[in-house]
Design a protein around this motif. Structure first.
Motif, PDB file in Angstrom:
ATOM      1  N   LYS A 160       0.844  -1.202   0.000  1.00  0.00           N
ATOM      2  CA  LYS A 160       0.000   0.000   0.000  1.00  0.00           C
ATOM      3  C   LYS A 160       0.875   1.246   0.000  1.00  0.00           C
ATOM      4  CE  LYS A 160      -3.765   2.420   0.247  1.00  0.00           C
ATOM      5  NZ  LYS A 160      -4.778   2.364  -0.826  1.00  0.00           N
ATOM      6  N   ARG A 161       0.609   2.110  -0.954  1.00  0.00           N
ATOM      7  CA  ARG A 161       1.287   3.407  -1.024  1.00  0.00           C
ATOM      8  C   ARG A 161       0.281   4.505  -0.734  1.00  0.00           C
ATOM      9  NH1 ARG A 161       5.775   4.648  -3.959  1.00  0.00           N
ATOM     10  NH2 ARG A 161       6.922   2.852  -4.721  1.00  0.00           N
ATOM     11  N   PHE A 162       0.720   5.528  -0.017  1.00  0.00           N
ATOM     12  CA  PHE A 162      -0.061   6.767   0.088  1.00  0.00           C
ATOM     13  C   PHE A 162       0.815   7.830  -0.562  1.00  0.00           C
ATOM     14  CE2 PHE A 162      -1.379   4.355   3.910  1.00  0.00           C
ATOM     15  CZ  PHE A 162      -2.749   4.316   3.704  1.00  0.00           C
ATOM     16  N   GLY A 163       0.595   8.138  -1.828  1.00  0.00           N
ATOM     17  CA  GLY A 163       1.481   9.074  -2.529  1.00  0.00           C
ATOM     18  C   GLY A 163       2.896   8.536  -2.517  1.00  0.00           C
ATOM     19  N   ALA A 164       3.792   9.326  -1.936  1.00  0.00           N
ATOM     20  CA  ALA A 164       5.200   8.897  -1.920  1.00  0.00           C
ATOM     21  C   ALA A 164       5.494   7.931  -0.772  1.00  0.00           C
ATOM     22  CB  ALA A 164       6.098  10.132  -1.794  1.00  0.00           C
ATOM     23  N   ILE A 165       4.554   7.823   0.177  1.00  0.00           N
ATOM     24  CA  ILE A 165       4.806   6.967   1.353  1.00  0.00           C
ATOM     25  C   ILE A 165       4.479   5.506   1.028  1.00  0.00           C
ATOM     26  CG2 ILE A 165       4.089   6.468   3.733  1.00  0.00           C
ATOM     27  CD1 ILE A 165       3.327   9.431   3.975  1.00  0.00           C
TER      28      ILE A 165
ATOM     29  N   SER B 261      -8.092  -0.319  -0.030  1.00  0.00           N
ATOM     30  CA  SER B 261      -7.741  -1.239  -1.114  1.00  0.00           C
ATOM     31  C   SER B 261      -6.232  -1.278  -1.305  1.00  0.00           C
ATOM     32  CB  SER B 261      -8.456  -0.847  -2.401  1.00  0.00           C
ATOM     33  OG  SER B 261      -8.217   0.503  -2.633  1.00  0.00           O
ATOM     34  N   PRO B 262      -5.696  -2.460  -1.577  1.00  0.00           N
ATOM     35  CA  PRO B 262      -4.244  -2.579  -1.752  1.00  0.00           C
ATOM     36  C   PRO B 262      -3.782  -1.897  -3.031  1.00  0.00           C
ATOM     37  CG  PRO B 262      -5.311  -4.748  -1.518  1.00  0.00           C
ATOM     38  CD  PRO B 262      -6.387  -3.751  -1.667  1.00  0.00           C
ATOM     39  N   THR B 263      -2.538  -1.424  -3.029  1.00  0.00           N
ATOM     40  CA  THR B 263      -1.940  -0.894  -4.248  1.00  0.00           C
ATOM     41  C   THR B 263      -1.359  -2.060  -5.059  1.00  0.00           C
ATOM     42  OG1 THR B 263      -1.183   0.896  -2.810  1.00  0.00           O
ATOM     43  CG2 THR B 263      -0.444   0.963  -5.076  1.00  0.00           C
TER      44      THR B 263
END
Ligand code: ATP
Length: 322
Positions: free
Chosen positions: A13-18, A56-58
């Motif tokens: 899972k990514r949140f933008g760059a994280i 939801s997973p990336t």
């Protein structure tokens, strides 16, 4: 492994760059209570949210009782109980109103509702606060309302994010007992920062750091990695401690002897073995031969916090299975 109820494969899972979760794979079988350990921000809650179908997973997949969490969200939610971090929503509802509402949302038939709510209330010992608005409850009771909500439909899989957070010691004990009592029939995942909880309820624990799974083992396997594993504490009068320390230090299998205050004119010798070797029996023999007046003789299993620190500060060094 017995029937896997949760199967996570390369989940990310990514949140933008994280990058919050970075390719985690694991399976949890019926009968297991798996602990998620890890420093703040490691990715534990994010992983749990994805398995529970709330994020939801990336990348990668998660399956619950054979159902993919993205493709079959309803089937998954039927089989899963999820206690999120923090307190349940709807603070102006009473605990009873909230649980009835959750039962309706879950599609529990009207005729069954009272019994299901009653059972969850009994399991989580909520009767005394049932008609109070949730916002007026203490942190511990709020947590238990959340737990009751997760148990309403008697799910096969439970995902509990810090289930004992905010509970007093008695309540912690109760909730741990409840988790243990439910374990045989379910697959349970709990996250925790309390290492003694791993020992108290988990059959297995994984350590997550930086979004990756860095260790996987039973509590005993972690303890065996501790420098205190098989260490022996021997307490005797201070006047005999120097003689005892010297004799013990020259014993085979002993790495070191540390001194601590034993109280009331006594000294506690902490005898550290070389690489976790068993030294208790030989040491007991030596104490008897020398006729030292020993007031305490205690064998340590190992300290989980030692191992946790070693794993999460120097990744890859001390771990049961990566
Ligand atoms: P803790 O022990 O503090 O609860 P955790 O292991 O549960 O931590 P997560 O809450 O999963 O950690 O967070 C993992 C990372 O993802 C953190 O860097 C966090 O800041 C980030 N993160 C989590 N949710 C979001 C979001 N909605 N948007 C952006 N970043 C997020």
């Amino acid at each position: 492994m017995a029937e896997p109820m949760i199967e996570i494969d390369n989940l990310g899972k990514r949140f933008g760059a994280i990058v919050a979760v970075d390719g985690i794979s694991l399976k949890v079988a019926r009968g297991e209570v798996l602990g998620f350990l890890g420093p703040n921000g490691a990715g534990k809650s994010t992983t749990m949210k994805m398995v529970a179908g709330f994020l939801s997973p990336t990348s990668g997949t998660a399956r619950v009782c054979g159902f993919d969490v993205v493709e079959h969200p309803i089937e998954v939610k039927r089989r899963i109980g999820y206690l999120p971090e923090g307190a349940p929503a709807y603070p102006d509802m009473t605990a009873e109103g909230f649980l009835r509402f959750c039962a309706d949302v879950r599609g529990i038939a009207a005729g069954e509702r009272a019994a299901r709510v009653g059972r969850a209330v009994e399991l989580t010992q909520l009767a005394s606060v049932l008609y109070q608005p949730i916002e007026t409850l203490s942190k511990g009771f709020k947590r238990r309302v959340g737990l009751a909500q997760a148990l309403l439909h008697d799910p096969e899989v439970l995902i509990l994010d810090e289930p004992t957070d905010g509970l007093d010691p008695n309540q912690k004990h109760e909730v741990r007992g409840l988790i243990r009592a439910m374990a045989a029939e379910k697959a349970i995942v709990i996250s925790t920062h309390i290492l003694e909880e791993v020992d108290a309820v988990c059959s297995r624990a994984v350590v997550i750091a930086g979004g990756k799974l860095v260790a996987d083992g039973t509590p005993a396997e972690y303890e065996a990695l501790s420098r205190h594993h098989n260490a022996v504490s021997v307490t005797l009068p201070a006047a005999r401690s120097a003689e005892a320390r010297d004799a013990i230090k020259s014993m085979a299998g002993v790495a070191d002897v540390e001194l601590a205050d034993g109280g009331e004119g006594r000294v506690r010798l902490v005898v550290m073995p070389k690489r976790g070797q068993e030294i208790a029996q030989t040491l007991r023999g030596l104490c008897a031969d020398k006729d030292w007046p020993i007031s305490e003789f205690h064998v340590e299993r190992g300290k989980l916090d030692d191992v946790f620190r070693a794993i999460t500060t120097a990744k890859g060094k001390e771990q049961p299975h990566a």
